[in-house]
Motif scaffolding. Structure first.
Motif, mmCIF file in Angstrom:
data_model
loop_
_atom_site.group_PDB
_atom_site.id
_atom_site.type_symbol
_atom_site.label_atom_id
_atom_site.label_comp_id
_atom_site.label_asym_id
_atom_site.label_seq_id
_atom_site.Cartn_x
_atom_site.Cartn_y
_atom_site.Cartn_z
ATOM 1 N N UNK A 93 0.853 -1.188 0.000
ATOM 2 C CA UNK A 93 0.000 0.000 0.000
ATOM 3 C C UNK A 93 0.891 1.241 0.000
ATOM 4 N N UNK A 94 1.150 1.812 -1.169
ATOM 5 C CA UNK A 94 2.055 2.963 -1.222
ATOM 6 C C UNK A 94 1.577 4.153 -0.408
ATOM 7 N N UNK A 95 0.287 4.199 -0.038
ATOM 8 C CA UNK A 95 -0.215 5.304 0.770
ATOM 9 C C UNK A 95 0.496 5.390 2.115
ATOM 10 N N UNK A 96 1.102 4.295 2.532
ATOM 11 C CA UNK A 96 1.789 4.288 3.821
ATOM 12 C C UNK A 96 2.914 5.324 3.860
ATOM 13 N N UNK A 97 3.491 5.636 2.716
ATOM 14 C CA UNK A 97 4.612 6.578 2.678
ATOM 15 C C UNK A 97 4.185 7.975 3.103
ATOM 16 N N UNK A 105 12.868 5.262 6.015
ATOM 17 C CA UNK A 105 12.123 4.049 5.702
ATOM 18 C C UNK A 105 13.035 3.021 5.034
ATOM 19 N N UNK A 106 13.016 1.816 5.575
ATOM 20 C CA UNK A 106 13.755 0.675 5.027
ATOM 21 C C UNK A 106 12.724 -0.361 4.588
ATOM 22 N N UNK A 107 12.822 -0.808 3.356
ATOM 23 C CA UNK A 107 11.853 -1.753 2.794
ATOM 24 C C UNK A 107 12.566 -3.055 2.462
ATOM 25 N N UNK A 108 12.257 -4.120 3.217
ATOM 26 C CA UNK A 108 12.780 -5.450 2.881
ATOM 27 C C UNK A 108 11.804 -6.135 1.941
ATOM 28 N N UNK A 133 6.182 1.313 -6.669
ATOM 29 C CA UNK A 133 6.024 2.640 -6.058
ATOM 30 C C UNK A 133 6.662 2.684 -4.676
ATOM 31 N N UNK A 134 6.549 1.604 -3.941
ATOM 32 C CA UNK A 134 7.214 1.552 -2.628
ATOM 33 C C UNK A 134 8.730 1.544 -2.784
ATOM 34 N N UNK A 135 9.224 0.786 -3.761
ATOM 35 C CA UNK A 135 10.669 0.759 -4.004
ATOM 36 C C UNK A 135 11.182 2.174 -4.271
ATOM 37 N N UNK A 136 10.477 2.898 -5.119
ATOM 38 C CA UNK A 136 10.906 4.253 -5.466
ATOM 39 C C UNK A 136 10.773 5.219 -4.288
ATOM 40 N N UNK A 137 9.810 4.969 -3.402
ATOM 41 C CA UNK A 137 9.520 5.927 -2.345
ATOM 42 C C UNK A 137 10.272 5.726 -1.051
ATOM 43 N N UNK A 138 10.836 4.547 -0.832
ATOM 44 C CA UNK A 138 11.540 4.278 0.431
ATOM 45 C C UNK A 138 12.991 4.744 0.358
ATOM 46 N N UNK A 139 13.587 4.961 1.520
ATOM 47 C CA UNK A 139 14.967 5.443 1.570
ATOM 48 C C UNK A 139 15.975 4.345 1.249
ATOM 49 N N UNK A 140 15.758 3.155 1.798
ATOM 50 C CA UNK A 140 16.703 2.052 1.617
ATOM 51 C C UNK A 140 15.921 0.791 1.260
ATOM 52 N N UNK A 141 16.493 -0.022 0.369
ATOM 53 C CA UNK A 141 15.897 -1.287 -0.039
ATOM 54 C C UNK A 141 16.794 -2.427 0.420
ATOM 55 N N UNK A 155 15.670 -6.279 -13.815
ATOM 56 C CA UNK A 155 14.379 -5.617 -13.998
ATOM 57 C C UNK A 155 14.497 -4.102 -14.122
ATOM 58 N N UNK A 156 15.709 -3.582 -13.978
ATOM 59 C CA UNK A 156 15.910 -2.141 -14.083
ATOM 60 C C UNK A 156 15.521 -1.366 -12.852
ATOM 61 N N UNK A 157 15.413 -2.039 -11.713
ATOM 62 C CA UNK A 157 14.941 -1.372 -10.500
ATOM 63 C C UNK A 157 15.989 -0.453 -9.876
ATOM 64 N N UNK A 158 17.232 -0.594 -10.286
ATOM 65 C CA UNK A 158 18.250 0.335 -9.792
ATOM 66 C C UNK A 158 17.886 1.766 -10.181
ATOM 67 N N UNK A 159 17.173 1.924 -11.280
ATOM 68 C CA UNK A 159 16.728 3.256 -11.687
ATOM 69 C C UNK A 159 15.643 3.789 -10.765
ATOM 70 N N UNK A 160 14.873 2.890 -10.136
ATOM 71 C CA UNK A 160 13.864 3.317 -9.159
ATOM 72 C C UNK A 160 14.516 3.669 -7.826
#
Length: 357
Positions: A93-97, A105-108, A133-141, A155-160
Motif C-alpha cells: 500500500x504505497x499510501x503508507x509513505x 524508511x527501510x523496505x525489505x 512505487x514503494x521501491x521508489x519511495x523508500x529510503x533504503x531497499x 528488472x531495471x529497479x536500480x533506476x527506481x
C-alpha cells in the motif's frame, strides 16, 4: 490501536502484515527470526501489524504470545515516534509513505513480484505497480539474497532506487534433530502455488524405488491449482496435507520426514531450506536463486526445475550412502550456524539502521 507494550520505547517500527502465527508464507518465518535476533542483540523494536488477515481469536493469541506488538491503522502510525521504520509488507500500500515522510524508511522485499508473476504464470500487474512505487519511495531497499539483487538489476529497479542492500534472513537455532529410524516419508513445506511445484513430491511416489514412500505436505493452498493437486485417487492414501504448520506442529513435521524436497522454479531465499538445514535434514532441490546461496554444496541438486531433473535428483538421494547423506546434512547445519542465525541477521540490520538513520 491496541497494543501490549509502551509504543514509544522502540528504536525501530517493524511494519508487517503477518506474524509467526497462521502465516501465509515465508514472511512470518522471517519475522520470527528477526524478532528473536533483535531481542538477543538488545534492539528495541515495535512490531506493528497492519492490513492483516487475522481473526479476533488470533489477535488475542498474538497480543498474549508475542512481545512489543501494536495493531492499528495508517493513521495510528503518526502517533508512534521512532527514527527508523522497517517495512516487511506483502500487501503493498504505497499510501503508507504519506504517514512516514519525516522518518527513514527501510523496505525489505521478501520476493520481487515481477519474478513471482513470471514463475507462477499469473497477472500481478496491479501488485507489481504498487511494489514498484514503494521501491521508489523508500529510503533504503533490502533484498534477501545476491540472487534477488541480480533480478533487481535485470528488472531495471536500480533506476527506481539505487540504495539497495543484501541481508540474509536468519533463524534461531532449533538444535539438531535427534537420530531416528527412516520413516520413508518425503517432506514438502511451502505455499501450494505453481512456482513451488508441490505436485512433484506426489508424482515421485509413482516412480520405481518409491513404492513404499509417502509424502507429507505442509502448506496453505490459495487456488483451484492447490485443490486439484490430489485429483489422482491412486496417490490419495500416500499423501497427507497438513495445512499451515507452526511451532510444535512444524517441529513434528520435521521430525517425521527423511528429507525435504524443494523443487521450486523461483526461490528468493528459501526459508524452508534454512529450517531443514538448521535441523540437519537432507535436502533435494532445484539449483536456483537463493537456494544455492543458502545451501552451497550441501544439497542434492536437480539440474533444472523440470520434473525429469527432479526425478533424477531424487533417485540419486535414494541410492546414496546414508552416512554420506548424514555428513552432508551436518555440514549444512554448520553452514547455517556460521552464516544464517537470527543474531547474524539482527546485527546486519542494526548496522544498516545506524548508517541509514
Amino acid at each position: 490501536m491496541i497494543s501490549n507494550c509502551a509504543v514509544d520505547d522502540a528504536a525501530v517500527i517493524e511494519i508487517t502484515n503477518e506474524l509467526p502465527l497462521n502465516r501465509l508464507g515465508g514472511v512470518g518465518s522471517a519475522i520470527g527470526g528477526l524478532s528473536s535476533g533483535f531481542r538477543a542483540v538488545g534492539l528495541p523494536a515495535l512490531w506493528f501489524l497492519i492490513d492483516h488477515h487475522y481473526q479476533p481469536a488470533e489477535i488475542e493469541r498474538i497480543l498474549s504470545g508475542f512481545g512489543n506488538v501494536a495493531i492499528g491503522s495508517l493513521e495510528d502510525l503518526r502517533t508512534i515516534r521512532a527514527p527508523i521504520v522497517h517495512l516487511h509488507t506483502y500487501n503493498h500500500n504505497p499510501a503508507i509513505l504519506e504517514y512516514l515522510k519525516d522518518r527513514t524508511t527501510v523496505f525489505t522485499i521478501h520476493s520481487l513480484l515481477r519474478c513471482e508473476a513470471e514463475a507462477n504464470d499469473i497477472d500481478l500487474s496491479w501488485a507489481i505497480e504498487r511494489q514498484e512505487r514503494l521501491i521508489a519511495g523508500c529510503d533504503e531497499i533490502v533484498l534477501v539474497s545476491q540472487a534477488e539483487l541480480g533480478h533487481y538489476r535485470r528488472l531495471g529497479y536500480v533506476e527506481l532506487n539505487e540504495r539497495v542492500h543484501v541481508i540474509h534472513n536468519g533463524l534461531s537455532d532449533p538444535g539438531p534433530r535427534a537420530r531416528r529410524a527412516e520413516s520413508n516419508t518425503l517432506g514438502f513445506c511451502g505455499r501450494l502455488v505453481p512456482r513451488k511445484r508441490p505436485e512433484y513430491v506426489q508424482w515421485i511416489l509413482k516412480e520405481e524405488g518409491f513404492e513404499a514412500y509417502s509424502s507429507l505436505i505442509a502448506g496453505r493452498g490459495f487456488s483451484a491449482y492447490a485443490r486439484d493437486l490430489m485429483a489422482d485417487g491412486e496417490l490419495r492414501r500416500r499423501v497427507r496435507y497438513l495445512g499451515w504448520c507452526g511451532s510444535e506442529r512444524l517441529e513434528a513435521f520435521y521430525r517425521q520426514i527423511d528429507l525435504l524436497a524443494i523443487p521450486s522454479a523461483y526461490e528468493p531465499f528459501g526459508m524452508v531450506a534454512l529450517e531443514a538445514m538448521s535441523r540437519g535434514i537432507p535436502i533435494v532441490c532445484s539449483r536456483i536463486d537463493g537456494l544455492v546461496e543458502v545451501l552451497g554444496d550441501e544439497a542434492i541438486y536437480a539440474e533444472d526445475n523440470s520434473y525429469a531433473a527432479f526425478r533424477r535428483a531424487m533417485q540419486r538421494w535414494r541410492r546414496a550412502d546414508r552416512r554420506g547423506l548424514d555428513a552432508m546434512a551436518q555440514r549444512a547445519r554448520a553452514r547455517f550456524r556460521q552464516r544464517f542465525t537470527d543474531v547474524i541477521a539482527a546485527e546486519n540490520y542494526r548496522s544498516l539502521f545506524a548508517r541509514a538513520g
